[in-house]
Design an enzyme around this catalytic site. Structure first.
Site, PDB file in Angstrom:
ATOM      1  N   GLY A 209       0.846  -1.203   0.000  1.00 28.31           N
ATOM      2  CA  GLY A 209       0.000   0.000   0.000  1.00 28.31           C
ATOM      3  C   GLY A 209       0.873   1.240   0.000  1.00 28.31           C
ATOM      4  N   ASN A 210       0.274   2.371   0.299  1.00 35.70           N
ATOM      5  CA  ASN A 210       1.049   3.614   0.394  1.00 35.70           C
ATOM      6  C   ASN A 210       0.394   4.489   1.468  1.00 35.70           C
ATOM      7  OD1 ASN A 210      -0.940   5.542  -0.934  1.00 35.70           O
ATOM      8  ND2 ASN A 210      -0.746   3.960  -2.505  1.00 35.70           N
ATOM      9  N   PRO A 211       1.107   5.533   1.929  1.00 33.97           N
ATOM     10  CA  PRO A 211       0.586   6.285   3.087  1.00 33.97           C
ATOM     11  C   PRO A 211      -0.463   7.352   2.765  1.00 33.97           C
ATOM     12  CG  PRO A 211       2.870   6.883   2.624  1.00 33.97           C
ATOM     13  CD  PRO A 211       2.441   5.989   1.531  1.00 33.97           C
ATOM     14  N   SER A 212      -1.129   7.264   1.611  1.00 32.11           N
ATOM     15  CA  SER A 212      -2.168   8.265   1.305  1.00 32.11           C
ATOM     16  C   SER A 212      -3.211   8.289   2.436  1.00 32.11           C
ATOM     17  CB  SER A 212      -2.845   7.907  -0.022  1.00 32.11           C
ATOM     18  OG  SER A 212      -4.014   8.668  -0.177  1.00 32.11           O
ATOM     19  N   ALA A 276      -4.643   7.188  -4.710  1.00 31.23           N
ATOM     20  CA  ALA A 276      -3.304   6.690  -5.046  1.00 31.23           C
ATOM     21  C   ALA A 276      -3.388   5.160  -5.108  1.00 31.23           C
ATOM     22  CB  ALA A 276      -2.311   7.138  -3.991  1.00 31.23           C
TER      23      ALA A 276
END
Ligand code: CTP
Length: 402
Positions: A209-212, A276
């Protein structure tokens, strides 16, 4: 005098920040607003009604039945009179009462009979603010269309630090100005917004995942709603409460986001992809059981996910498509490439390595590129403010396509 001719009922509830409501009252009057103050009995324990009467030159109402006399329909009159009911500071108690429909004093009765927007500026101890019951009430109220000026983190009355501090009166005035002078230029428009990250699970307990945080997309959805649009929000996993939109859809993976967007985009004329989405998935090599650690290195077999914008751009038609680009280098060149490849009308570029930009929860610093004009660099600003700037530009594009 940005509030000239605006009528505001200022509801003051019982909390130490009640003294700051005196500054707020003065600032509202300075902006030209006509203000009537209504206090709860507990508010009067912190600041006297006389203080607000002296500052506003207007009588202050506290009791539903002053001197045990029936005062006709004072509450209905004030509810009808107001362009806005602003409850500041708002305690956990008033939020709970409003969320449950309790009307047991003058202020709660006015709120119940309100025909104008109601805005809360909460102030309380951090534990009270983060209490799931309070947060549940806030979510319920937001979903019903009540407005909030979020409390901030900082020194509390107890000298503890944490979220729950009364927002500065200036920021409340700005929120009031924004609400009461809001353009309705999106009346009749149908806007689809995506927000947040997507997660691609590699086993039952781990994901890519990503920190959006989703904050940018949520701000755009909220801004479009308040400007009159019918709004759908498709969101990946976030910690945010759903804003008051017409349709909220929660998804986890990029494939799920694609399906949700594909289904809704047919009924929309504007798509803003602020999400994102993860670009790679391990769907084909997903382990049904938890991958156990070993001293060996772990190779993951990842395959590309669907590029939602690119896929939908083929059937874009007359719709306006807005994308975001997250770039750490060659920002303008890379973003321009995405603008063309994804057939976008506009792309908003931000560099997460810049101070205050990118995944940060409250601010962003961006450059806007469009197919028709030169790159436009905007200063660092709150995501909610940026949301309106982006919609201003979408509105111009709509003007051209109408
Ligand atoms: N996007 C999309 N589908 C994906 C990935 C991204 O529709 N699978 C959208 C994003 O919502 C954003 C735009 O495409 O509006 C650009 O996303 P970004 O992550 O900056 O670029 P990518 O296209 O993923 O390319 P790269 O990661 O190589 O920069």
């Amino acid at each position: 005098m940005r509030l000239s001719g605006k009528k505001i009922v200022l509801g003051v509830t019982g909390c130490i920040a009640a003294y700051k409501a005196c500054y707020l009252l003065r600032s509202l009057i300075r902006e030209g607003a006509e203000v009537r103050t209504v206090m709860t009995r507990s508010a009067c324990k912190f600041v006297t009604a006389l203080t607000f009467e002296s500052l506003s030159g207007q009588p202050v109402s506290v009791e539903m039945f002053p001197d045990n006399r029936f005062t006709s329909v004072h509450h209905i009159h004030l509810a009808e009179w107001a362009d806005l009911i602003l409850v500041a500071p708002a305690t956990a108690n008033i939020l709970g009462k409003t969320a449950s429909g309790v009307s047991d004093d003058l202020l709660t009765t006015i709120i119940c009979a309100a025909q104008s927007p109601v805005m809360f500026a909460p102030a309380m101890n951090s534990f009270m603010w983060t209490n799931p019951v309070t947060q549940g009430n806030v979510s319920k109220l937001k979903a019903l269309g009540y407005r909030f000026v979020e409390p901030v983190a900082g020194d509390l009355a107890s000298w503890a630090k944490g979220p729950g501090r009364f927002p500065e009166p200036e920021s409340i005035v700005e929120a009031v100005v924004r609400l009461l002078s809001v353009a309705r230029d999106f009346d009749g428009q149908r806007v689809l917004v995506t927000a947040g990250p997507t997660y691609e699970f590699i086993d039952p307990v781990r994901f890519i995942g990503n920190p959006s945080t989703g904050a940018m997309g949520y701000a755009i959805a909220e801004a479009a709603k308040s400007r009159g649009a019918k709004v759908s929000l498709v969101s990946g996993p976030t910690m945010l409460n759903a804003p008051p939109v017409d349709d909220f859809c929660s998804v986890v993976s990029t494939e799920q986001m694609f399906e949700a967007v594909k289904e809704r985009v047919k009924d929309c004329n504007i798509l803003v992809m602020a999400a994102a989405p993860a670009d790679y998935t391990s769907a084909t090599s997903f382990s049904k059981t938890k991958i156990k650690k070993s001293d060996e290195s772990l190779a993951l077999n990842l395959s590309p996910t669907v590029d939602i914008l690119k896929k939908l751009s083929r059937s874009k038609g007359k719709r306006v498509f807005v994308g975001f680009a997250l770039e750490t280098d060659n920002e303008i060149t890379n973003a321009r490439k995405k603008l063309l490849e994804k057939n976008l009308d506009m792309i908003i570029v931000n560099n997460p390595t810049e101070e205050g930009a990118g995944f940060g929860p409250t601010t962003n610093k961006v450059t806007i590129l469009s197919s028709k004009s030169r790159p436009e660099r905007l200063p660092l600003m709150a995501k909610r403010e940026l949301a309106d700037k982006i919609l201003d530009r979408v509105s111009k594009i709509l003007g051209r396509t109408r």
